[in-house]
Design an enzyme around this catalytic site. Structure first.
Site, PDB file in Angstrom:
ATOM      1  N   ARG A  48      -3.189   1.153   3.752  1.00  0.00           N
ATOM      2  CA  ARG A  48      -1.768   1.297   3.420  1.00  0.00           C
ATOM      3  C   ARG A  48      -1.307   2.585   4.066  1.00  0.00           C
ATOM      4  O   ARG A  48      -1.922   3.639   3.870  1.00  0.00           O
ATOM      5  CB  ARG A  48      -1.611   1.361   1.899  1.00  0.00           C
ATOM      6  CG  ARG A  48      -0.217   1.680   1.405  1.00  0.00           C
ATOM      7  CD  ARG A  48       0.640   0.422   1.432  1.00  0.00           C
ATOM      8  NE  ARG A  48       1.760   0.429   0.545  1.00  0.00           N
ATOM      9  CZ  ARG A  48       2.813   1.225   0.625  1.00  0.00           C
ATOM     10  NH1 ARG A  48       2.865   2.169   1.521  1.00  0.00           N
ATOM     11  NH2 ARG A  48       3.808   1.107  -0.222  1.00  0.00           N
ATOM     12  N   GLU A  56       8.814  -5.845   1.432  1.00  0.00           N
ATOM     13  CA  GLU A  56       7.743  -6.789   1.121  1.00  0.00           C
ATOM     14  C   GLU A  56       8.200  -8.196   1.486  1.00  0.00           C
ATOM     15  O   GLU A  56       9.390  -8.440   1.698  1.00  0.00           O
ATOM     16  CB  GLU A  56       7.396  -6.722  -0.373  1.00  0.00           C
ATOM     17  CG  GLU A  56       7.005  -5.337  -0.865  1.00  0.00           C
ATOM     18  CD  GLU A  56       5.803  -4.733  -0.166  1.00  0.00           C
ATOM     19  OE1 GLU A  56       4.890  -5.493   0.210  1.00  0.00           O
ATOM     20  OE2 GLU A  56       5.772  -3.508   0.004  1.00  0.00           O
ATOM     21  N   ARG A  90      -6.886  -0.193  -1.564  1.00  0.00           N
ATOM     22  CA  ARG A  90      -6.566   0.051  -0.163  1.00  0.00           C
ATOM     23  C   ARG A  90      -6.674   1.541   0.152  1.00  0.00           C
ATOM     24  O   ARG A  90      -6.355   2.388  -0.676  1.00  0.00           O
ATOM     25  CB  ARG A  90      -5.139  -0.403   0.167  1.00  0.00           C
ATOM     26  CG  ARG A  90      -4.903  -1.868  -0.043  1.00  0.00           C
ATOM     27  CD  ARG A  90      -3.456  -2.228   0.191  1.00  0.00           C
ATOM     28  NE  ARG A  90      -2.585  -1.559  -0.788  1.00  0.00           N
ATOM     29  CZ  ARG A  90      -1.299  -1.801  -0.938  1.00  0.00           C
ATOM     30  NH1 ARG A  90      -0.698  -2.688  -0.178  1.00  0.00           N
ATOM     31  NH2 ARG A  90      -0.592  -1.169  -1.856  1.00  0.00           N
TER      32      ARG A  90
END
Length: 173
Positions: A48, A56, A90
């Site tokens: 990320r 999104e 992430r």
């Protein structure tokens, strides 16, 4: 010379770990998958881009932001500097490619904004301000909601672009 050494040392301390690999997937405008090859194995890392936020899936500007990041990084070798992971596991990292920090480039080009809720980066804040002033900056910054409500990027007051931000790319070809 002393200041240069200080800068190098401080940036190494700021980002404790580094991975280097090939970008094998672009999930959206702020998330990539990097394949790191070590002498023993190949490891895929979900990364990320730290300090930024992009639309999104299902939100205005998603396709354009994803396309822009994919155009920059797909199949390229990048270096990711990081110190932590997010709640989804992430890596939260600063992505370096061709002597440019891609996190900064995405904000500079208007495909992402400074994610103030999780970042106090002066550089990202400044780049977002400049992108808003720049008449050629892309529209995602215009659609940013007040505050940093990650779940509500769609803005009904955004200009009608005939299919969203992705259509701008079609006209540039």
């Amino acid at each position: 010379m002393r200041w240069l050494l200080f800068f190098i040392i401080s940036s190494c301390l700021a980002f404790g770990e580094t991975i280097r690999g090939i970008v094998i997937d672009v999930t959206d405008g702020d998330t990539i998958t990097v394949l790191e090859k070590t002498p023993k194995e190949k490891v895929a890392h979900k990364v990320r881009l730290d300090g930024i936020d992009a639309p999104e899936k299902g939100q205005d500007g998603y396709s354009g932001a994803k396309y822009s990041l994919k155009k920059l990084l797909w199949g390229e070798t990048v270096t990711v500097q990081y110190t932590k992971r997010d709640k989804y596991g992430r890596i939260l990292g600063l992505v370096l490619y061709n002597a440019s920090f891609i996190n900064y480039e995405m904000v500079k080009e208007g495909w992402a904004w400074h994610f103030k809720k999780y970042s106090n980066s002066y550089e990202l804040a400044s780049l977002e301000i400049d992108a808003r002033k720049d008449k050629s900056a892309l529209v995602v910054l215009l659609m940013r909601p007040s505050g940093d409500n990650h779940q509500q990027h769609s803005n009904t007051n955004a200009p009608d672009l005939g299919g969203g931000a992705y259509s701008i790319l079609d006209t540039l070809k």
